[in-house]
Design a protein around this motif. Sequence first.
Motif, PDB file in Angstrom:
ATOM      1  N   VAL A  82       0.857  -1.184   0.000  1.00  0.00           N
ATOM      2  CA  VAL A  82       0.000   0.000   0.000  1.00  0.00           C
ATOM      3  C   VAL A  82       0.893   1.234   0.000  1.00  0.00           C
ATOM      4  O   VAL A  82       1.578   1.522   0.981  1.00  0.00           O
ATOM      5  CB  VAL A  82      -0.937   0.018   1.228  1.00  0.00           C
ATOM      6  CG1 VAL A  82      -1.802   1.266   1.219  1.00  0.00           C
ATOM      7  CG2 VAL A  82      -1.780  -1.245   1.277  1.00  0.00           C
ATOM      8  N   ASP A  83       0.905   1.937  -1.125  1.00  0.00           N
ATOM      9  CA  ASP A  83       1.673   3.180  -1.254  1.00  0.00           C
ATOM     10  C   ASP A  83       0.838   4.314  -0.667  1.00  0.00           C
ATOM     11  O   ASP A  83      -0.306   4.525  -1.068  1.00  0.00           O
ATOM     12  CB  ASP A  83       1.963   3.429  -2.727  1.00  0.00           C
ATOM     13  CG  ASP A  83       2.867   4.614  -2.975  1.00  0.00           C
ATOM     14  OD1 ASP A  83       3.006   5.487  -2.087  1.00  0.00           O
ATOM     15  OD2 ASP A  83       3.443   4.691  -4.074  1.00  0.00           O
ATOM     16  N   LEU A  84       1.410   5.036   0.280  1.00  0.00           N
ATOM     17  CA  LEU A  84       0.665   6.106   0.957  1.00  0.00           C
ATOM     18  C   LEU A  84       0.872   7.484   0.329  1.00  0.00           C
ATOM     19  O   LEU A  84       0.379   8.483   0.856  1.00  0.00           O
ATOM     20  CB  LEU A  84       1.043   6.146   2.443  1.00  0.00           C
ATOM     21  CG  LEU A  84       0.680   4.895   3.237  1.00  0.00           C
ATOM     22  CD1 LEU A  84       1.100   5.047   4.693  1.00  0.00           C
ATOM     23  CD2 LEU A  84      -0.806   4.596   3.139  1.00  0.00           C
ATOM     24  N   THR A  85       1.534   7.554  -0.807  1.00  0.00           N
ATOM     25  CA  THR A  85       1.800   8.835  -1.467  1.00  0.00           C
ATOM     26  C   THR A  85       0.512   9.590  -1.786  1.00  0.00           C
ATOM     27  O   THR A  85       0.419  10.794  -1.545  1.00  0.00           O
ATOM     28  CB  THR A  85       2.622   8.626  -2.750  1.00  0.00           C
ATOM     29  OG1 THR A  85       3.820   7.922  -2.426  1.00  0.00           O
ATOM     30  CG2 THR A  85       2.974   9.946  -3.402  1.00  0.00           C
ATOM     31  N   ASP A  86      -0.485   8.882  -2.320  1.00  0.00           N
ATOM     32  CA  ASP A  86      -1.762   9.546  -2.647  1.00  0.00           C
ATOM     33  C   ASP A  86      -2.422  10.130  -1.396  1.00  0.00           C
ATOM     34  O   ASP A  86      -2.992  11.220  -1.431  1.00  0.00           O
ATOM     35  CB  ASP A  86      -2.733   8.570  -3.317  1.00  0.00           C
ATOM     36  CG  ASP A  86      -2.322   8.226  -4.738  1.00  0.00           C
ATOM     37  OD1 ASP A  86      -1.483   8.950  -5.314  1.00  0.00           O
ATOM     38  OD2 ASP A  86      -2.853   7.225  -5.268  1.00  0.00           O
TER      39      ASP A  86
END
Length: 146
Positions: A82-86
Amino acid sequence: MTDIARHLAAIDELRARPFPDRPVSGPLLESGPGFHIADLRVSEDFWDADLARVAEVDEEFDAELRCLIQALSRRWGEPEAVDLTDHLERSALHEPVPPPLDSLCSYVGRLHAWRVDGRWVAVGVGQGDRELPIQLVAAIGEGDMR
């Protein structure tokens, strides 16, 4: 007991713990409606540290995270990345980000997550700023991670 065994025990304890009705914070635990975030390990501050020391500790925490991911994967299968950049971008634009992702995205870039018994369980490593400690965290939550 090894560090990984202690981390697994802490995660199991968090999974069993009910979520509070209102936000509660302590030195190593933040909880609220639908979530818990726990620091499994925290490094020293890096105010006057040289870059070699920071890199050494970062590598150490990444290795510990990999071991923890392997142990959890033996229990529950491969994790979802899960990439938290967004979430961080939405937060910067003052758009809503659900807890605990609103807090995690400020210092963790990527989580490794599993769905277990109606909740999600996630682990990651992060650092709020170059001078701040590196943190190995576990999070337990309800609902969607997106």
